[in-house]
Design a protein around this motif. Structure first.
Motif, PDB file in Angstrom:
ATOM      1  N   LEU A   1       0.774  -1.301  -0.170  1.00 36.54           N
ATOM      2  CA  LEU A   1       0.025  -0.028  -0.007  1.00 36.54           C
ATOM      3  C   LEU A   1       0.955   1.244  -0.100  1.00 36.54           C
ATOM      4  O   LEU A   1       0.615   2.234  -0.724  1.00 36.54           O
ATOM      5  N   GLN A   2       1.891   1.246   0.688  1.00 32.44           N
ATOM      6  CA  GLN A   2       2.877   2.489   0.942  1.00 32.44           C
ATOM      7  C   GLN A   2       3.334   2.491  -0.462  1.00 32.44           C
ATOM      8  O   GLN A   2       3.666   3.867  -0.901  1.00 32.44           O
ATOM      9  N   LEU A   3       4.000   1.605  -1.216  1.00 27.50           N
ATOM     10  CA  LEU A   3       4.691   1.546  -2.356  1.00 27.50           C
ATOM     11  C   LEU A   3       3.665   2.257  -3.469  1.00 27.50           C
ATOM     12  O   LEU A   3       4.172   2.964  -4.380  1.00 27.50           O
ATOM     13  N   ARG A   4       2.411   1.607  -3.518  1.00 32.03           N
ATOM     14  CA  ARG A   4       1.543   2.205  -4.239  1.00 32.03           C
ATOM     15  C   ARG A   4       1.025   3.609  -4.237  1.00 32.03           C
ATOM     16  O   ARG A   4       1.068   4.244  -5.332  1.00 32.03           O
ATOM     17  N   GLU A   5       0.859   3.983  -2.859  1.00 36.70           N
ATOM     18  CA  GLU A   5       0.702   5.569  -2.779  1.00 36.70           C
ATOM     19  C   GLU A   5       1.724   6.313  -3.329  1.00 36.70           C
ATOM     20  O   GLU A   5       1.723   7.411  -3.848  1.00 36.70           O
TER      21      GLU A   5
END
Length: 189
Positions: A175-179
């Motif tokens: 999720l952090q990478l996607r954001e």
């Protein structure tokens, strides 16, 4: 200082003596529980030399952190086991980092076609940077899951983490990478 014949003996006095800096108390604690610490380390790491190193580190840590021991929260034995688990985790993390660094050097030196697309190159650099910013153990879990294609169970065992923690690190890390990738896409021309 009285000598305690077994770990079940009155350790309150021993704990108090350690807290005020008695090296005799440390020696007695070592005599009583070093074999327990060594056994846990050996079973967890499988290497006698590493187990010896961890055992030494545990008692050095106990000495330096003697002021943190609270007898009302648990026994000296439990405190030492906790320190042992942390030192084992530290060693596993160090092993993983060394392994990861060796793999990275091997991959760089392998004949791989160069990336010609600047956008693809930038995206790869961004992912590497974000993994570094994430820090371990989350970044280590992500690398092991996606770059090394290891199972969740294998990662949990290798890093000494609960399976649920590994799954949470993967989910939150992705999720952090996607954001972060979305943020870059929004500001890119």
């Amino acid at each position: 200082m009285p000598v305690h014949d077994e770990p079940g003996a009155d350790t309150g006095e021993l704990a108090q003596a350690l807290a005020v800096g008695s090296t005799d108390a440390l020696a007695e604690i070592y005599r009583l529980w070093s074999s327990l610490v060594h056994t846990i380390a050996l079973r967890s790491l499988g290497d006698p030399a590493d187990a010896e190193d961890v055992t030494q580190q545990v008692f050095v840590s106990a000495w330096h952190g003697r002021h943190t021991f609270r007898p009302e929260h648990g026994s000296i034995q439990a405190w030492l086991v906790g320190i042992t688990r942390h030192r084992i985790a530290d060693l596993r993390t160090q092993r993983y980092r060394n392994h990861r660094n060796l793999q990275a050097v091997a991959l760089e030196s392998a004949a791989t076609p160069p990336v010609t697309d600047d956008a693809e190159w930038a995206q790869r650099l961004l992912v590497v940077h974000e993994l570094e910013r994430m820090g371990d153990p989350r970044a280590a879990v992500i690398r092991m899951a996606f770059l090394e294609d290891r199972s969740h169970d294998d990662i949990a065992e290798a890093l000494g983490l609960p399976l649920g923690t590994v799954k949470s690190h993967i989910r939150r890390g992705l999720l952090q990478l996607r954001e972060r990738l979305k943020e870059v896409d929004r500001v890119s021309p």
